[in-house]
Design an enzyme around this catalytic site. Structure first.
Site, PDB file in Angstrom:
ATOM      1  N   GLY A  46       6.662  -5.235   6.961  1.00  0.00           N
ATOM      2  CA  GLY A  46       8.021  -5.220   6.432  1.00  0.00           C
ATOM      3  C   GLY A  46       8.332  -3.870   5.810  1.00  0.00           C
ATOM      4  CG  LEU A  95       4.075  -0.055   4.524  1.00  0.00           C
ATOM      5  CD1 LEU A  95       5.044   0.128   5.676  1.00  0.00           C
ATOM      6  CD2 LEU A  95       2.658   0.272   4.973  1.00  0.00           C
ATOM      7  CG  HIS A 136       7.177  -7.487  -0.567  1.00  0.00           C
ATOM      8  ND1 HIS A 136       5.934  -7.355  -1.134  1.00  0.00           N
ATOM      9  CD2 HIS A 136       7.576  -6.224  -0.270  1.00  0.00           C
ATOM     10  CE1 HIS A 136       5.607  -6.068  -1.178  1.00  0.00           C
ATOM     11  NE2 HIS A 136       6.583  -5.361  -0.653  1.00  0.00           N
ATOM     12  CG  HIS A 140      10.911  -2.924  -1.508  1.00  0.00           C
ATOM     13  ND1 HIS A 140      10.293  -2.025  -2.344  1.00  0.00           N
ATOM     14  CD2 HIS A 140       9.930  -3.431  -0.723  1.00  0.00           C
ATOM     15  CE1 HIS A 140       8.993  -1.995  -2.069  1.00  0.00           C
ATOM     16  NE2 HIS A 140       8.742  -2.840  -1.094  1.00  0.00           N
TER      17      HIS A 140
HETATM   18 ZN    ZN Z   1       6.902  -3.294  -0.231  1.00  0.00          ZN
END
Ligand code: ZN
Length: 174
Positions: A46, A95, A136, A140
């Site tokens: 993702g 990431l 999740h 962000h």
């Molecule tokens: Zn993330």
């Protein structure tokens, strides 16, 4: 398609709220294509636009286990309509927090409305890994990282280590 640079914590942009998109055009689709390529090569499951430095409410996800059969999922302006009372725990990574993982508890299911790659309004009821991943990524868009669910002590420790990693990376680049 081209790959973009992934923003790594600590970076103030990761704490900003992303803006709603007004239309789905070729420019946005180019961004989504780039995000997908960036996510696949990382590799990750993702990616939110803010993670490539663009403060727009756009997400790409692919939770398919089969590497050969890609199943990209694009969500524009995603909004959670409802979540289940029951929760589940998944080990999450990010990431933007390379190398760190933690078990995070979230609602098991979520119902989300969004706009797809072609500009169509859609709705989905997600469970399992997809549900966790959507939650999740929407975090962000609101400037929230999974480490925010950890104790301050744990969070500070991870950020401190990331600062150190970044400094070492800068040295290598120079
Ligand atoms: Zn993330």
């Amino acid at each position: 398609m081209s790959q973009r640079k992934i923003v790594v914590e600590p970076d103030p942009i990761l704490r900003k709220k992303s803006e709603f998109l007004e239309k789905v055009d070729d420019e946005l689709r180019r961004l989504l294509d780039d995000m997908l390529e960036t996510m696949y090569s990382a590799p990750g499951i993702g990616l939110a636009a803010v993670q490539v430095g663009v403060l727009k409410r756009a997400i790409v996800i692919d939770v398919s286990k089969d590497k050969e059969k890609k199943n990209p999922f694009f969500l524009i302006n995603p909004e959670i309509i409802s979540t289940s009372k029951n929760t589940s725990i998944h080990e999450e990574g990010c990431l933007s927090l390379p190398g760190y993982f933690a078990e995070i508890e979230r609602p098991s299911e979520c119902q989300v409305k969004y706009i797809d790659y072609h500009g169509k309004k859609k709705e989905i009821k997600a469970n399992g890994l997809l549900s966790t991943c959507i939650q999740h990524e929407i975090d962000h868009l609101n400037g929230v990282l999974f480490i925010d669910y950890l104790s301050k002590l744990k969070r500070d420790m991870i950020v401190k280590k990331l600062v150190k990693q970044k400094k070492e990376l800068d040295k290598v680049v120079l």
